[in-house]
Design an enzyme around this catalytic site. Structure first.
Site, mmCIF file in Angstrom:
data_model
loop_
_atom_site.group_PDB
_atom_site.id
_atom_site.type_symbol
_atom_site.label_atom_id
_atom_site.label_comp_id
_atom_site.label_asym_id
_atom_site.label_seq_id
_atom_site.Cartn_x
_atom_site.Cartn_y
_atom_site.Cartn_z
ATOM 1 N N TYR A 14 0.808 -1.216 0.000
ATOM 2 C CA TYR A 14 0.000 0.000 0.000
ATOM 3 C C TYR A 14 0.841 1.265 0.000
ATOM 4 C CZ TYR A 14 -3.548 -3.340 1.479
ATOM 5 O OH TYR A 14 -4.385 -4.413 1.551
ATOM 6 N N HIS A 19 -4.490 6.067 -1.533
ATOM 7 C CA HIS A 19 -5.133 5.957 -0.226
ATOM 8 C C HIS A 19 -4.174 6.313 0.912
ATOM 9 C CE1 HIS A 19 -9.019 4.971 1.250
ATOM 10 N NE2 HIS A 19 -8.815 3.730 1.625
ATOM 11 N N TYR A 64 -4.928 -0.297 9.541
ATOM 12 C CA TYR A 64 -5.580 -0.280 8.235
ATOM 13 C C TYR A 64 -6.677 0.775 8.256
ATOM 14 C CZ TYR A 64 -2.809 -4.289 7.005
ATOM 15 O OH TYR A 64 -1.756 -5.113 6.768
ATOM 16 N N ASN A 112 -14.123 5.504 4.357
ATOM 17 C CA ASN A 112 -14.249 4.512 5.425
ATOM 18 C C ASN A 112 -13.390 4.809 6.652
ATOM 19 O OD1 ASN A 112 -16.212 2.972 4.150
ATOM 20 N ND2 ASN A 112 -14.692 1.813 3.009
#
Length: 168
Positions: A14, A19, A64, A112
């Site tokens: 990631y 993100h 996360y 989120n």
């Protein structure tokens, strides 16, 4: 601000994704202030930065994105920080790539990580820095898009906006 939070996902897969722009911003701010991240007493990496005589904590959750609220609420309790004393930095597909917006409060806007922070803190009354990552994706491909890297033609404007975000 006593606490600046950068949202992202831990792990090499990631590391360079859209993100993780919150992590990019905090890494740039830590570099500018010569601060070094270490493991915190909760589910996050932390450092103390100093700028013009003011000290503040920087945290990058290790939880996360979808569980960012765990790290933020732990840090707030541990360091006795009020929601109004937090700045959360995160990616926003509703903004054009490399645009930066700061708001005193607001909704999660479908993000989120922000949903989780708002739910676990019980308030949306905290400042946030939204960093535009664009919305150049087909319907139903949002997750793939935010978990992709910036295109080479976007790199320069993203780097300039990271500098702008750090200065802000």
């Amino acid at each position: 601000m006593p606490l600046i939070v950068g949202l992202g996902n831990p792990g090499a897969e990631y590391e360079k994704t859209r993100h993780n722009i919150g992590f990019f911003l905090l890494d740039a701010l830590a570099e500018k202030t010569q601060a070094t991240f270490k493991n915190g007493r909760g589910p996050y990496q932390i450092t103390v930065a100093r700028h013009k005589g003011t000290s503040f904590h920087l945290i990058k959750p290790n939880t996360y994105m979808n569980r960012s609220g765990d790290a933020v609420t732990h840090a707030c309790r541990y360091y006795d920080i009020l929601p109004s004393e937090i700045l959360v930095c995160y990616d926003d597909i509703a903004l054009p790539t490399a645009s930066v917006r700061i708001r005193k409060k607001g909704s999660h806007g479908g993000h989120n990580g922000m949903k989780d922070i708002i739910a676990k803190m019980g308030t949306s009354e905290f400042p946030r820095l939204r960093f535009g990552v664009g919305s150049d994706f087909e319907q139903g491909r949002q997750a793939d898009y935010v978990l992709s890297s910036f295109k080479s033609e976007e790199q320069e404007s993203v780097a300039e906006s990271i500098t702008l975000g750090v200065d802000a």
